[in-house]
Design an enzyme around this catalytic site. Structure first.
Site, PDB file in Angstrom:
ATOM      1  N   ASP A   1      46.630  49.121  98.567  1.00 10.84           N
ATOM      2  CA  ASP A   1      45.670  49.752  97.636  1.00 10.84           C
ATOM      3  C   ASP A   1      44.326  49.982  98.336  1.00 10.84           C
ATOM      4  O   ASP A   1      43.706  51.016  98.209  1.00 10.84           O
ATOM      5  CB  ASP A   1      45.453  48.825  96.427  1.00 10.84           C
ATOM      6  CG  ASP A   1      46.749  48.619  95.648  1.00 10.84           C
ATOM      7  OD1 ASP A   1      47.445  49.624  95.429  1.00 10.84           O
ATOM      8  OD2 ASP A   1      47.083  47.475  95.317  1.00 10.84           O
TER       9      ASP A   1
ATOM     10  N   ASP B   1      30.861  51.444 109.471  1.00 12.03           N
ATOM     11  CA  ASP B   1      30.352  52.246 110.576  1.00 12.03           C
ATOM     12  C   ASP B   1      30.383  51.450 111.881  1.00 12.03           C
ATOM     13  O   ASP B   1      29.655  50.471 112.040  1.00 12.03           O
ATOM     14  CB  ASP B   1      28.904  52.684 110.260  1.00 12.03           C
ATOM     15  CG  ASP B   1      28.364  53.650 111.312  1.00 12.03           C
ATOM     16  OD1 ASP B   1      27.275  54.221 111.089  1.00 12.03           O
ATOM     17  OD2 ASP B   1      29.039  53.831 112.354  1.00 12.03           O
TER      18      ASP B   1
ATOM     19  N   HIS C   1      30.002  43.773  99.284  1.00 11.51           N
ATOM     20  CA  HIS C   1      29.405  44.899  98.546  1.00 11.51           C
ATOM     21  C   HIS C   1      30.412  46.047  98.456  1.00 11.51           C
ATOM     22  O   HIS C   1      30.683  46.568  97.374  1.00 11.51           O
ATOM     23  CB  HIS C   1      28.133  45.367  99.258  1.00 11.51           C
ATOM     24  CG  HIS C   1      27.513  46.596  98.677  1.00 11.51           C
ATOM     25  ND1 HIS C   1      26.396  46.569  97.872  1.00 11.51           N
ATOM     26  CD2 HIS C   1      27.855  47.916  98.771  1.00 11.51           C
ATOM     27  CE1 HIS C   1      26.087  47.811  97.496  1.00 11.51           C
ATOM     28  NE2 HIS C   1      26.948  48.648  98.038  1.00 11.51           N
ATOM     29  N   GLU C   2      30.999  46.439  99.583  1.00 14.33           N
ATOM     30  CA  GLU C   2      31.901  47.608  99.577  1.00 14.33           C
ATOM     31  C   GLU C   2      33.139  47.343  98.721  1.00 14.33           C
ATOM     32  O   GLU C   2      33.616  48.233  98.016  1.00 14.33           O
ATOM     33  CB  GLU C   2      32.296  47.960 101.012  1.00 14.33           C
ATOM     34  CG  GLU C   2      31.143  48.418 101.897  1.00 14.33           C
ATOM     35  CD  GLU C   2      30.284  49.516 101.269  1.00 14.33           C
ATOM     36  OE1 GLU C   2      29.079  49.532 101.519  1.00 14.33           O
ATOM     37  OE2 GLU C   2      30.832  50.334 100.489  1.00 14.33           O
TER      38      GLU C   2
ATOM     39  N   HIS D   1      32.701  48.228  95.257  1.00 14.64           N
ATOM     40  CA  HIS D   1      33.002  49.643  94.975  1.00 14.64           C
ATOM     41  C   HIS D   1      34.513  49.846  94.887  1.00 14.64           C
ATOM     42  O   HIS D   1      34.993  50.552  93.992  1.00 14.64           O
ATOM     43  CB  HIS D   1      32.458  50.537  96.096  1.00 14.64           C
ATOM     44  CG  HIS D   1      30.966  50.615  96.153  1.00 14.64           C
ATOM     45  ND1 HIS D   1      30.175  50.779  95.039  1.00 14.64           N
ATOM     46  CD2 HIS D   1      30.113  50.559  97.206  1.00 14.64           C
ATOM     47  CE1 HIS D   1      28.900  50.800  95.391  1.00 14.64           C
ATOM     48  NE2 HIS D   1      28.825  50.672  96.699  1.00 14.64           N
TER      49      HIS D   1
ATOM     50  N   HIS E   1      26.319  51.093  92.051  1.00 10.27           N
ATOM     51  CA  HIS E   1      25.175  50.314  92.532  1.00 10.27           C
ATOM     52  C   HIS E   1      24.399  49.695  91.370  1.00 10.27           C
ATOM     53  O   HIS E   1      24.397  50.180  90.256  1.00 10.27           O
ATOM     54  CB  HIS E   1      24.262  51.196  93.378  1.00 10.27           C
ATOM     55  CG  HIS E   1      24.804  51.383  94.757  1.00 10.27           C
ATOM     56  ND1 HIS E   1      24.581  52.520  95.528  1.00 10.27           N
ATOM     57  CD2 HIS E   1      25.590  50.582  95.516  1.00 10.27           C
ATOM     58  CE1 HIS E   1      25.198  52.398  96.678  1.00 10.27           C
ATOM     59  NE2 HIS E   1      25.821  51.234  96.712  1.00 10.27           N
TER      60      HIS E   1
END
Lengths: 79, 404
Positions: free
Chosen positions: B59, B99, B121-122, B125, B131
């Site tokens: 996923d 990155d 954090h990511e 999402h 945010h």
């Protein structure tokens, strides 16, 4: 903190930032210059409000500093 | 907190993930540990369970890449955008990209970005959170170096993820109180920067409140440190800042974290070197340098770097004389003189404060230079000093700058 004179590249940087994270879209046709400036000021206000900065619509030092902080690449507004 | 439009979420509790590649900046085991810890933050507060796959389609596909990497959001080199992730969905939905042009680390120094913090954090999402504008929340868009030992999600993050998935099935790992979404109530200004009103934990469980900010005109007001900064003057006490500026009339009330989120509260001393647009903050035997809101990399440093002997474990006050380019450091009943040009302590120091500064017979809590004078603070008194004569010419209350 006090404002340092706005540099042209700062404006370019801010435009890209606002496009990326606040859905700013610049009218390419130069006839809409005034409209662009208002639209950009609105987006600056939106970003300042999100970060709890003083909402002035101006690209001041504090706002630029915040734009230059390392961050996540996802927009701050629902888009 | 916020979610994506139409609040996409995983329609199941068992979510899979796969690490597609690794950054050369870290050991593979450290990358795997950082990501597993990041997932655990979210599984601790929801019914979700995360299983790692080693092949095929998961996923949440996790990868490191630089520049253009096959989606519409190319990375931008070092700094700027560190990573991004997609909301729950098929194909690229849920995927998280980091990155590779950044320096990834498992530490929380200034020389790189902590992978655990950014991944947590990511993955927020990847699970459907957008945010947050709450400073201190994990889903706040800007990276903040924080101590990752025993890292706890901010209540705002928990409100958000539980709005999507509810709370954990088994006995909550959290304290037994629920987190009913409460109407944001006013938090004391010291706890949040102005113009934000994040949600607050239910009052009965609000942790013991830090001491509230003293009144501007409290006659017993004392300060930890004071410095000028680009023509303004900042007065520090605990986590609070009083900001006096020639650019606006009233005294602005801030917190240290609203200017420098990763700096600790309770400075011992501070001073500005105007020529280099630098302010140095001191706490115990360490110091930091900032320029505006930016903390210079490589800090904190030990104060011994400036030439103090190991016997000096903290500084009481510091003030830079913009005319002579010398900085005076006050420690107990003595002071040192540091030459900013040569970046070295001057010979013949330390000297007794009382021997050189007529009228200053005690320690100095804070000091700054303004209008050609030095201002020394001791308790709730302030001493205006003629710098050339090194002589006290006036005694005022410490908060005389607040137009009481």
């Amino acid at each position: 903190f006090p404002v340092v004179p706005e540099k042209k590249e700062d404006t370019q940087f801010a435009k890209k930032y606002l496009e990326k994270f606040y859905g700013f879209k610049e009218e390419k046709n130069s006839l809409f210059k005034a409209k662009n400036l208002n639209h950009m000021a609105d987006k600056i206000r939106e970003m300042q409000s999100f970060f709890g900065l003083e909402v002035t619509g101006e690209l001041n030092h504090k706002t630029l500093d915040m734009m230059k902080q390392p961050r996540c690449g996802i927009p701050d507004i629902r888009s | 907190y916020s979610t994506f439009p139409h609040s996409p979420k995983w329609k199941k509790e068992d979510v899979t993930y796969r690490i597609l590649n690794y950054t050369p900046d870290m050991l593979q085991a450290d990358v795997e540990e950082a990501i597993a810890k990041a997932f655990q933050l979210w599984s601790n507060v929801t019914p979700l369970r995360f299983t790692r796959l080693y092949s095929g389609q998961a996923d949440i596909m996790i990868s490191f890449a630089a520049g253009f990497h096959g989606d519409f959001y190319s990375f931008d080199g070092p700094g700027g955008t560190l990573a991004h992730a997609y909301p729950p969905g098929s194909d690229i939905g849920g995927d998280a990209h980091f990155d590779e042009d950044e320096n990834w680390t498992k530490f929380t120094t200034y020389s790189g970005y902590n992978l655990f913090l950014v991944a947590a954090h990511e993955l927020g999402h990847s699970l459907g959170l957008g945010h947050s504008n709450v400073l201190g929340a994990l889903m706040y868009p800007i990276y903040m170096a924080k101590d990752t030992r025993d890292y706890q999600l901010h209540p705002d993050d928990i409100y958000g993820i539980q709005a999507l998935y509810g709370s954990p099935r088994e006995s909550p790992v959290l304290p037994t109180k629920a987190f009913p979404p409460q109407e944001p109530t006013e938090m004391t200004p010291a706890e949040v920067p102005t113009e934000m009103s994040p949600r607050q934990e239910p009052t009965e469980t609000t942790p013991s409140k830090p001491p509230s900010r003293p009144e501007d005109c409290d006659p017993h007001l004392t300060f930890d440190a004071i410095t000028t900064l680009r023509g303004e003057t900042l007065f520090f006490k605990g986590s609070y800042v009083w900001r006096k500026s020639p650019y606006f009339v009233e005294i602005e009330h801030d917190t240290i974290s609203s200017f420098w989120p990763s700096l600790i509260a309770g400075f011992d001393a501070a001073y500005e070197v105007d020529k280099t647009d630098r302010v140095l903050f001191f706490k115990d035997d360490q110091y930091w340098a900032v320029s505006g809101y930016s903390i210079e990399s490589g800090f904190p440093k030990p104060i011994q770097n400036l030439g103090f002997p190991n016997s000096v474990r903290k500084i009481d006050a510091a003030v830079h004389d913009q005319n002579t380019r010398k900085t005076s450091f006050f420690v107990g009943n003595k002071y040192w003189s540091f030459n900013e040009n040569t970046q070295s302590m001057e010979r013949g120091y330390p000297r007794k404060i009382a021997a050189d500064f007529q009228g200053i017979g005690h320690t100095v809590d804070a000091a700054f230079q303004k209008n050609g004078y030095f201002y020394f603070f001791h308790g709730s008194n302030q001493y205006e000093v003629d710098i050339k004569k090194k002589k006290v010419i006036r005694i005022m209350k410490s908060n005389s700058w607040f137009d009481c």
